[in-house]
Design a protein around this motif. Sequence first.
Motif, PDB file in Angstrom:
ATOM      1  N   ALA A 170      28.130  30.874   5.667  1.00  0.00           N
ATOM      2  CA  ALA A 170      27.306  31.012   4.458  1.00  0.00           C
ATOM      3  C   ALA A 170      27.747  30.017   3.393  1.00  0.00           C
ATOM      4  N   VAL A 171      29.055  29.885   3.227  1.00  0.00           N
ATOM      5  CA  VAL A 171      29.582  28.944   2.233  1.00  0.00           C
ATOM      6  C   VAL A 171      29.213  27.505   2.619  1.00  0.00           C
ATOM      7  N   ARG A 172      29.324  27.206   3.917  1.00  0.00           N
ATOM      8  CA  ARG A 172      28.965  25.861   4.385  1.00  0.00           C
ATOM      9  C   ARG A 172      27.495  25.555   4.149  1.00  0.00           C
ATOM     10  N   ILE A 173      26.642  26.537   4.413  1.00  0.00           N
ATOM     11  CA  ILE A 173      25.199  26.336   4.243  1.00  0.00           C
ATOM     12  C   ILE A 173      24.876  26.088   2.768  1.00  0.00           C
ATOM     13  N   ARG A 174      25.541  26.838   1.906  1.00  0.00           N
ATOM     14  CA  ARG A 174      25.330  26.632   0.470  1.00  0.00           C
ATOM     15  C   ARG A 174      25.730  25.196   0.082  1.00  0.00           C
ATOM     16  N   ASP A 175      26.862  24.730   0.603  1.00  0.00           N
ATOM     17  CA  ASP A 175      27.317  23.370   0.293  1.00  0.00           C
ATOM     18  C   ASP A 175      26.370  22.317   0.869  1.00  0.00           C
ATOM     19  N   LEU A 176      25.893  22.593   2.082  1.00  0.00           N
ATOM     20  CA  LEU A 176      24.951  21.677   2.736  1.00  0.00           C
ATOM     21  C   LEU A 176      23.672  21.563   1.905  1.00  0.00           C
ATOM     22  N   ALA A 177      23.218  22.690   1.392  1.00  0.00           N
ATOM     23  CA  ALA A 177      22.004  22.690   0.573  1.00  0.00           C
ATOM     24  C   ALA A 177      22.170  21.749  -0.617  1.00  0.00           C
ATOM     25  N   LYS A 178      23.370  21.730  -1.180  1.00  0.00           N
ATOM     26  CA  LYS A 178      23.637  20.817  -2.311  1.00  0.00           C
ATOM     27  C   LYS A 178      23.603  19.374  -1.847  1.00  0.00           C
ATOM     28  N   GLU A 179      24.236  19.148  -0.674  1.00  0.00           N
ATOM     29  CA  GLU A 179      24.322  17.773  -0.170  1.00  0.00           C
ATOM     30  C   GLU A 179      22.962  17.166   0.107  1.00  0.00           C
ATOM     31  N   VAL A 180      22.058  17.950   0.669  1.00  0.00           N
ATOM     32  CA  VAL A 180      20.753  17.375   1.004  1.00  0.00           C
ATOM     33  C   VAL A 180      19.770  17.466  -0.167  1.00  0.00           C
ATOM     34  N   HIS A 181      20.303  17.839  -1.331  1.00  0.00           N
ATOM     35  CA  HIS A 181      19.516  17.830  -2.560  1.00  0.00           C
ATOM     36  C   HIS A 181      18.286  18.718  -2.522  1.00  0.00           C
ATOM     37  N   ILE A 182      18.400  19.836  -1.847  1.00  0.00           N
ATOM     38  CA  ILE A 182      17.316  20.801  -1.977  1.00  0.00           C
ATOM     39  C   ILE A 182      17.659  21.631  -3.205  1.00  0.00           C
ATOM     40  N   GLU A 183      16.781  21.609  -4.142  1.00  0.00           N
ATOM     41  CA  GLU A 183      17.086  22.348  -5.363  1.00  0.00           C
ATOM     42  C   GLU A 183      16.638  23.784  -5.239  1.00  0.00           C
ATOM     43  N   PHE A 184      17.470  24.599  -4.602  1.00  0.00           N
ATOM     44  CA  PHE A 184      17.119  26.004  -4.527  1.00  0.00           C
ATOM     45  C   PHE A 184      17.284  26.621  -5.905  1.00  0.00           C
ATOM     46  N   LYS A 185      16.244  27.295  -6.358  1.00  0.00           N
ATOM     47  CA  LYS A 185      16.319  27.904  -7.676  1.00  0.00           C
ATOM     48  C   LYS A 185      17.253  29.118  -7.654  1.00  0.00           C
ATOM     49  N   ARG A 186      17.259  29.801  -6.531  1.00  0.00           N
ATOM     50  CA  ARG A 186      18.191  30.916  -6.356  1.00  0.00           C
ATOM     51  C   ARG A 186      18.700  30.923  -4.925  1.00  0.00           C
ATOM     52  N   ILE A 187      19.952  31.306  -4.776  1.00  0.00           N
ATOM     53  CA  ILE A 187      20.508  31.502  -3.437  1.00  0.00           C
ATOM     54  C   ILE A 187      21.079  32.925  -3.378  1.00  0.00           C
ATOM     55  N   TRP A 188      20.665  33.660  -2.369  1.00  0.00           N
ATOM     56  CA  TRP A 188      21.153  35.031  -2.201  1.00  0.00           C
ATOM     57  C   TRP A 188      21.722  35.208  -0.801  1.00  0.00           C
ATOM     58  N   VAL A 189      22.675  36.099  -0.701  1.00  0.00           N
ATOM     59  CA  VAL A 189      23.197  36.472   0.616  1.00  0.00           C
ATOM     60  C   VAL A 189      22.657  37.854   0.982  1.00  0.00           C
ATOM     61  N   ILE A 190      22.177  37.989   2.205  1.00  0.00           N
ATOM     62  CA  ILE A 190      21.803  39.301   2.732  1.00  0.00           C
ATOM     63  C   ILE A 190      22.788  39.637   3.848  1.00  0.00           C
TER      64      ILE A 190
END
Length: 274
Positions: A170-190
């Motif tokens: 989950a932490v890696r995916i969050r970091d990856l999202a930053k790297e590929v510049h997807i601007e997620f307005k919110r990130i939640w964990v389920i």
Amino acid sequence: MRQKLVVSVSGKGGTGKTTITTLLLRALLHHTKHALLLVDADPVMNLPAMLNINIETSVGEAATQLREDIDAGAISAGTSKQDRLEGEVYEALVEGEEFDFLAMGRTEGEGCYCFVNRVLTHILDTITANYDVTLLDMDAGLEHFSRRTDRNVDVLLIVIDPSRMSFDAAVRIRDLAKEVHIEFKRIWVIANRFPPSLIKDSSDDLERRLNDAGLELAGIVPADDQIAEFNLKGKSLLDLPDNHPAVRTVDDIAKRIGLLSEERLLELLGRTPA
Ligand SMILES: Nc1ncnc2c1ncn2[C@@H]1O[C@H](COP(=O)(O)OP(=O)(O)O)[C@@H](O)[C@H]1O
Ligand SMILES: [Mg+2]
């Protein structure tokens, strides 16, 4: 809805992405009148079988064919590659009574086909603009959606199960999202498939550990025999009863993260309705 919402469900393999995506779809079908698009963006493509949807072709197949034709010089000067791919993507779109469905599938071949990828991104943006909510069942790679438009509110949901590995993922995916510049307005964990006994004792602790990692918990879905049974018997989770514990939990999650009402969504985004 005035806001077009694009919800990507990611997480380590086997944590329950497809299950959670399906239960979120169920919540949207039962509690909203939103125009819905469901996208299977995991190359493994489990959704059609889980929902008994017949697919004839996938976006990946169309893109692969186009790449091969480009390589073979088999595209005549007069043909627009973009128009051709667009036509094929619309052919792959399965229109249902309650929601539409698109299978991304897998693109074969080596090397950078930046042109094909760019066109694909553009086409997907155009398609998702036709729906209030697009739900994407993704893998951990966040492929397909390294793109940016301001029309959409992008929300990332990361599914974890009671394992250290899925937490790290989950932490890696969050970091990856930053790297590929997807601007997620919110990130939640389920959190999914937690034994009910563990939920009571460990939810505060889990929430704290997630917060320490800069992540926010949307809810904990219990492990449930009926979900496993439906999967085994090939029955659609959309047919689970309203009072089912996992259904109720995911309904609550959908409400909390703003999928069921635009007011709540805008509140979460820190905006007031116009
Ligand atoms: N809350 C749950 N309770 C019981 N079984 C679950 C639950 N969530 C998922 N499963 C089961 O776990 C397996 C993996 O789930 P799936 O949604 O396919 O994961 P993913 O899409 O992340 O690979 C499936 O057999 C599914 O039925
Ligand atoms: Mg899956």
